[in-house]
Design a protein around this motif. Structure first.
Motif, PDB file in Angstrom:
ATOM      1  N   LEU A 393       0.830  -1.208   0.000  1.00 55.54           N
ATOM      2  CA  LEU A 393       0.000   0.000   0.000  1.00 55.54           C
ATOM      3  C   LEU A 393       0.864   1.257   0.000  1.00 55.54           C
ATOM      4  CD1 LEU A 393      -2.826  -1.022   2.519  1.00 55.54           C
ATOM      5  CD2 LEU A 393      -3.054  -0.645   0.061  1.00 55.54           C
ATOM      6  N   ALA A 394       1.975   1.215   0.750  1.00 55.40           N
ATOM      7  CA  ALA A 394       2.869   2.374   0.800  1.00 55.40           C
ATOM      8  C   ALA A 394       3.447   2.666  -0.582  1.00 55.40           C
ATOM      9  CB  ALA A 394       3.991   2.122   1.802  1.00 55.40           C
ATOM     10  N   GLU A 398       3.171   6.074  -2.689  1.00 53.29           N
ATOM     11  CA  GLU A 398       4.377   6.722  -3.222  1.00 53.29           C
ATOM     12  C   GLU A 398       4.186   7.061  -4.702  1.00 53.29           C
ATOM     13  OE1 GLU A 398       8.070   8.339  -3.792  1.00 53.29           O
ATOM     14  OE2 GLU A 398       7.043   7.895  -1.894  1.00 53.29           O
ATOM     15  N   VAL A 399       3.624   6.129  -5.472  1.00 54.84           N
ATOM     16  CA  VAL A 399       3.384   6.367  -6.901  1.00 54.84           C
ATOM     17  C   VAL A 399       2.452   7.552  -7.079  1.00 54.84           C
ATOM     18  CG1 VAL A 399       2.342   5.431  -9.003  1.00 54.84           C
ATOM     19  CG2 VAL A 399       3.852   3.991  -7.596  1.00 54.84           C
ATOM     20  N   THR A 400       1.377   7.578  -6.303  1.00 60.43           N
ATOM     21  CA  THR A 400       0.410   8.672  -6.388  1.00 60.43           C
ATOM     22  C   THR A 400       1.060  10.001  -6.020  1.00 60.43           C
ATOM     23  OG1 THR A 400      -1.422   7.200  -5.854  1.00 60.43           O
ATOM     24  CG2 THR A 400      -1.774   9.551  -5.465  1.00 60.43           C
ATOM     25  N   GLU A 401       1.908   9.985  -4.980  1.00 60.79           N
ATOM     26  CA  GLU A 401       2.524  11.228  -4.512  1.00 60.79           C
ATOM     27  C   GLU A 401       3.583  11.749  -5.470  1.00 60.79           C
ATOM     28  OE1 GLU A 401       1.827  10.820   0.330  1.00 60.79           O
ATOM     29  OE2 GLU A 401       3.849  10.558  -0.501  1.00 60.79           O
ATOM     30  N   ALA A 435       5.856   4.551   3.962  1.00 57.46           N
ATOM     31  CA  ALA A 435       5.946   3.377   4.846  1.00 57.46           C
ATOM     32  C   ALA A 435       6.432   3.738   6.238  1.00 57.46           C
ATOM     33  CB  ALA A 435       6.873   2.333   4.227  1.00 57.46           C
ATOM     34  N   ASP A 436       7.082   4.915   6.379  1.00 56.99           N
ATOM     35  CA  ASP A 436       7.653   5.311   7.665  1.00 56.99           C
ATOM     36  C   ASP A 436       6.752   6.241   8.454  1.00 56.99           C
ATOM     37  OD1 ASP A 436       9.916   3.815   7.150  1.00 56.99           O
ATOM     38  OD2 ASP A 436      10.980   5.492   6.208  1.00 56.99           O
ATOM     39  N   ARG A 437       5.620   6.628   7.886  1.00 53.64           N
ATOM     40  CA  ARG A 437       4.742   7.547   8.591  1.00 53.64           C
ATOM     41  C   ARG A 437       3.940   6.813   9.664  1.00 53.64           C
ATOM     42  NH1 ARG A 437       2.613   9.987   2.871  1.00 53.64           N
ATOM     43  NH2 ARG A 437       4.651  10.833   2.236  1.00 53.64           N
ATOM     44  N   ASN A 461      -5.877   6.461   3.963  1.00 52.58           N
ATOM     45  CA  ASN A 461      -6.663   5.811   5.022  1.00 52.58           C
ATOM     46  C   ASN A 461      -6.453   4.299   5.009  1.00 52.58           C
ATOM     47  OD1 ASN A 461      -8.395   6.439   7.199  1.00 52.58           O
ATOM     48  ND2 ASN A 461     -10.084   5.441   6.098  1.00 52.58           N
ATOM     49  N   ASP A 462      -6.357   3.716   3.808  1.00 55.93           N
ATOM     50  CA  ASP A 462      -6.103   2.271   3.707  1.00 55.93           C
ATOM     51  C   ASP A 462      -4.729   1.928   4.306  1.00 55.93           C
ATOM     52  OD1 ASP A 462      -8.513   1.878   2.505  1.00 55.93           O
ATOM     53  OD2 ASP A 462      -7.727   1.698   0.455  1.00 55.93           O
ATOM     54  N   LEU A 463      -3.734   2.775   4.014  1.00 56.18           N
ATOM     55  CA  LEU A 463      -2.394   2.542   4.579  1.00 56.18           C
ATOM     56  C   LEU A 463      -2.431   2.666   6.107  1.00 56.18           C
ATOM     57  CD1 LEU A 463       0.641   2.077   4.296  1.00 56.18           C
ATOM     58  CD2 LEU A 463       0.917   4.538   3.853  1.00 56.18           C
TER      59      LEU A 463
END
Length: 836
Positions: A393-394, A398-401, A435-437, A461-463
């Motif tokens: 999910l992370a 990342e791709v979206t961001e 992934a680190d948030r 929200n899913d992450l």
């Protein structure tokens, strides 16, 4: 004046002249001069460049003999006090000239002025600070009373005593020695059976056999682990708001095993500081590094993660400095050290060793990565599967961001111009990879975009939900926080006043050891493992001394250097410098063998002396610095509690395992946590385990303790006080009153005659038989108690019902209550709670 009564000049003040006449024949720089310069001069003329006045340094040899900047005079001219500006300044009566200045609120005594004058007159010999020179194992001194000697320690002690015209004390009685040894080596008193066996053993090796038996006992590891937990600031929670629970107790059990297995202290050191960096590290190697994750951890809402991370690194630096080097490294966190030759830059060079762990200052619970999972493989696999889903999910986030927050490769999303509208936590969250948030960061970020970008909000929200599910599952696992090393090093800078976000310059700092100590070997990779190995190398002058001194304190109340935590120029001078050095070298030569060190100490005639003190000794040496007697010490509170459980028969004598929650007054945790955490007391055997295993809430430590480290920071100094609060605990706490009740049952059921019962109870409490007068007093008190409870059976009922341990209904209630109160009296005798 007449310097040295030979070179005539201006008259020396009368008080200085008289003091001069009483000085020793030879003035020593380390033991007479440097302490004066350090205490009175270094603040303005020492290592700290920013605080230095007139450009004058008195802490370096080349500087103290050099021309005073912009003047034609010299601070010190060897052999010539008249031409030494230092002498004119310390003798001046002009407030604009005299040193120290009136504004400093410092002054020199007549004796100190005389010492400086005589030192200069004798050639002003300069020496490196004694602790920074390698220890030397000198020849044993010649002494007169050779019949008193038992091992090498005694030569040095007796040499000092004879130089002072003092004599050592007689050897303590067998009962006293056995009790002293039992507490010192195992943390528990001897049984009456052990006392009788030792008294009846008249063989030459009776004492040594006793020492060997106590050193081999599993209780040895439990006894000595406690003090290391104080050094390591061990607790079962993080501290701060919420005070989340952590699972560090497997490391505590590792420490117990290490002591019981007599792990060499050099390996004990390397494993805890850098076990993860050893070639092919084992699980035990990695577990040992939990030592440097024992610090407090501030995960409060709104807390800046980098601030937490930096404070944790600072703590590791200063803990290492205290525990192994005996140096106050923390004094150089914000500026050059005021007294020792340690610059602020060197502090951050040391800091760089501990700045390369992947801990990010993120997280709230007590299992903040990096962690070592000690759970069964199936449980670990379940967490791993959930972690894979989090990573997947992370990656989508990342791709979206990358599209939502376009920026140069390698920069965080927060650097994108598209992120400029974000504020507060939502903005800060973008400085981290998805992934680190933390869940908190993700929730704040998601809330910001909930209506602005529903698709992005759903991904966030899913992450967050996946991370929360992983965290819930992981929290059930036995995960211990440990150390690791980043693949790509983190940059280190000197931090202005220690501020996490305030580098003093853009100069990158690289790991190294202080220049005033021996350098690292050239052929060694310069990382945390190198630092650990350097600490226990034979060229490093401090670690062996500091370690021997700290353990000497445990046996004699004070170290040979009283300032356990400070071997720098502001620290106390050793009372027996040659003995300290001899023991330090011997410790290294033994393979860093702690049990051998302890045996050496307790086998000495010095240790075996009686603690009885005469008026003469009390006047001459009230602190027992010269060791003309054994030191009488209050047993630490944790040991007092263990003793009460043990002599009553309540103690559950098992090693290791999860922390337990014994009796505690109501409301303590609730008050400290705004009612959010309630103390849930254990029952059964958990109530009666050794104090070592008690759950330690960082913001509110075990309530039965007094004089103990708070476990917030590294603590190496023993504290001993005596206040009514102590007696309120030992007379009223449920553990003690229940122990007294169970002890009463034990002596009542074992004996039928009152005198026999009283003698038995007295021996259990004090390790000796009572005298006839003492027995008469106890019998009289027993009679009064019987009368009192016969007239107040309701009170007798209360006394005999305290605690959860079963009540013996077959006993006469009046007798039961009377003996319970009498047992409490015995458990509170000064002799019972004091190590003679």
């Amino acid at each position: 004046m007449c310097f040295g009564l030979t070179n005539c000049g201006t008259d020396m003040p009368n008080d200085v002249q008289l003091a001069y006449q009483d000085l020793p024949e030879k003035v020593d720089f380390n033991f007479h001069v440097r302490p004066i310069l350090s205490d009175r001069c270094f603040h303005c003329h020492g290592p700290d460049e920013n605080a230095r006045e007139s450009g004058l340094r008195l802490d370096q040899e080349e500087a103290i003999f050099a021309n005073i900047p912009e003047k034609e005079t010299f601070a010190v001219v060897a052999g010539n006090p008249q031409q030494s500006e230092l002498v004119h300044r310390i003798l001046s009566e002009d407030p604009d000239m005299v040193m120290p200045t009136p504004e400093s609120n410092l002054s020199l005594t007549a004796e100190e002025k005389a010492v400086l004058i005589k030192w200069i007159e004798q050639g002003a010999e300069w020496k490196t600070h004694w602790a920074f020179n390698a220890p030397v194992k000198v020849e044993l001194p010649e002494v007169e009373r050779t019949d008193w000697l038992r091992n090498e320690i005694d030569y040095f002690v007796l040499d000092k005593l004879e130089s002072l015209s003092l004599a050592p004390s007689d050897e303590a009685s067998k009962e006293t020695l056995l009790r002293r040894l039992s507490f010192d080596l195992n943390g528990l008193p001897p049984t009456p059976e052990e006392i009788r066996a030792f008294k009846e053993d008249t063989s030459e090796k009776a004492y040594e056999n006793l020492v060997d038996r106590l050193l081999a006992s599993p209780r040895y590891g439990e006894r000595w682990a406690w003090e290391w937990l104080d050094v390591a600031r061990y607790a079962d929670t993080n501290g701060f708001q919420g005070d989340p629970t952590r699972k560090m107790w497997p490391w505590r059990d590792w420490v117990i095993r290490a002591f019981n297995e007599n792990l060499p202290y050099d390996e004990f050191t390397v494993m805890q500081l850098a076990g993860d960096l050893k070639p092919a590290p084992t699980t035990n190697d990695i577990l040992a590094t939990a030592f440097n994750r024992n610090h407090t951890y501030n995960g409060e809402g709104g807390r800046i993660p980098e601030e937490t991370r930096v404070e944790n690194v600072l703590d590791r630096v200063e803990t290492t400095g205290t525990a192994w080097l005996g140096l106050t490294l923390n004094c150089a966190r914000c500026h050059d050290h005021k007294f020792d030759a340690l610059t602020q830059k060197e502090y951050y060079q040391f800091y760089d060793y501990f700045n390369q762990t992947s801990e990010e200052g993120l997280g709230y619970n007590g299992m903040i990565p990096p962690v070592l999972d000690l759970s069964p493989p199936q449980d670990q696999q379940e967490v791993a599967e959930l972690q894979k889903f989090v990573y997947a999910l992370a990656e989508k986030v990342e791709v979206t961001e990358q599209e939502k927050f376009p920026r140069e490769t390698g920069l965080p999303a927060s650097e994108s111009s598209a992120a400029e509208g974000l504020e507060g936590v939502a903005s800060y969250a973008l400085t981290y990879e998805p992934a680190d948030r933390t869940s908190y960061f993700l929730s704040q970020l998601g809330n910001f975009f909930k209506d602005k970008d529903p698709a992005y909000f759903k991904l966030i929200n899913d992450l967050r939900a996946a991370k929360s599910k992983r965290d819930r599952r992981a929290s059930a696992n036995l995960q211990v926080m440990v150390m690791d090393e980043l693949k790509y090093p983190r940059k280190t800078y000197v931090l202005e006043k220690g501020g996490y976000d305030n580098p003093r310059t853009d100069e990158q700092i690289f790991s190294d050891v202080p220049a005033f100590l021996p350098p690292l070997p050239d052929d060694m990779e310069n990382n945390r493992l190198a630092l650990a190995q350097w600490l226990v190398s034979d060229k490093q002058p401090l670690t062996a001394r500091v370690t021997v001194n700290r353990y000497w304190q445990a046996f004699f109340g004070n170290g040979l250097v009283k300032t356990i935590e400070d071997f720098g120029v502001q620290g106390a001078l050793p009372t027996h410098p040659e003995l300290l050095d001899w023991l330090a070298v011997d410790f290294q030569e033994s393979g860093w063998n702690l049990k051998a060190l302890f045996k050496k100490i307790v086998m000495s005639a010095t240790y075996r002396q009686s603690s009885k003190v005469t008026d003469e000794l009390l006047e001459i040496d009230p602190e027992n610095k010269h060791l003309a007697r054994a030191t009488r010490m209050r047993i630490p509170s944790w040991m007092i509690r263990d003793q009460a459980l043990y002599v009553s028969g309540l103690l559950v004598d098992s090693i290791g395992g999860q922390p337990v929650k014994p009796y505690q007054p109501e409301g303590i945790w609730e008050e400290a946590t705004f009612g959010k955490i309630k103390y849930e007391q254990d029952h059964g055997d958990a109530l009666y385990r050794r104090s070592l295993y008690t759950f330690w809430r960082r913001i509110s430590g075990p309530t039965f303790l007094f004089d103990n480290s708070a476990r917030q920071v590294c603590n190496v100094k023993m504290l001993s006080t005596n206040t009514p609060l102590h007696a309120l605990t030992t007379l009223n706490d449920i553990t003690y009153t229940e122990a007294a009740r169970v002890m009463a049952e034990k002596v009542i059921t074992a004996k039928t005659d009152d005198s026999d019962r009283l003698a038995s109870a007295f021996e259990w409490a004090t390790s000796r038989k009572p005298g006839s007068e003492e027995l008469t007093i106890l019998n009289s008190r027993l009679s009064d108690l019987r009368t009192e409870f016969a007239n107040n059976k309701e009170e007798a009922q209360k006394i005999t019902s305290i605690g959860e341990y079963r009540v013996n209904q077959e006993l006469d209630m009046v007798d039961y209550a009377a003996y319970s109160i009498l047992s409490s009296l015995l458990l509170n005798l000064d002799e019972t709670i004091t190590r003679q």
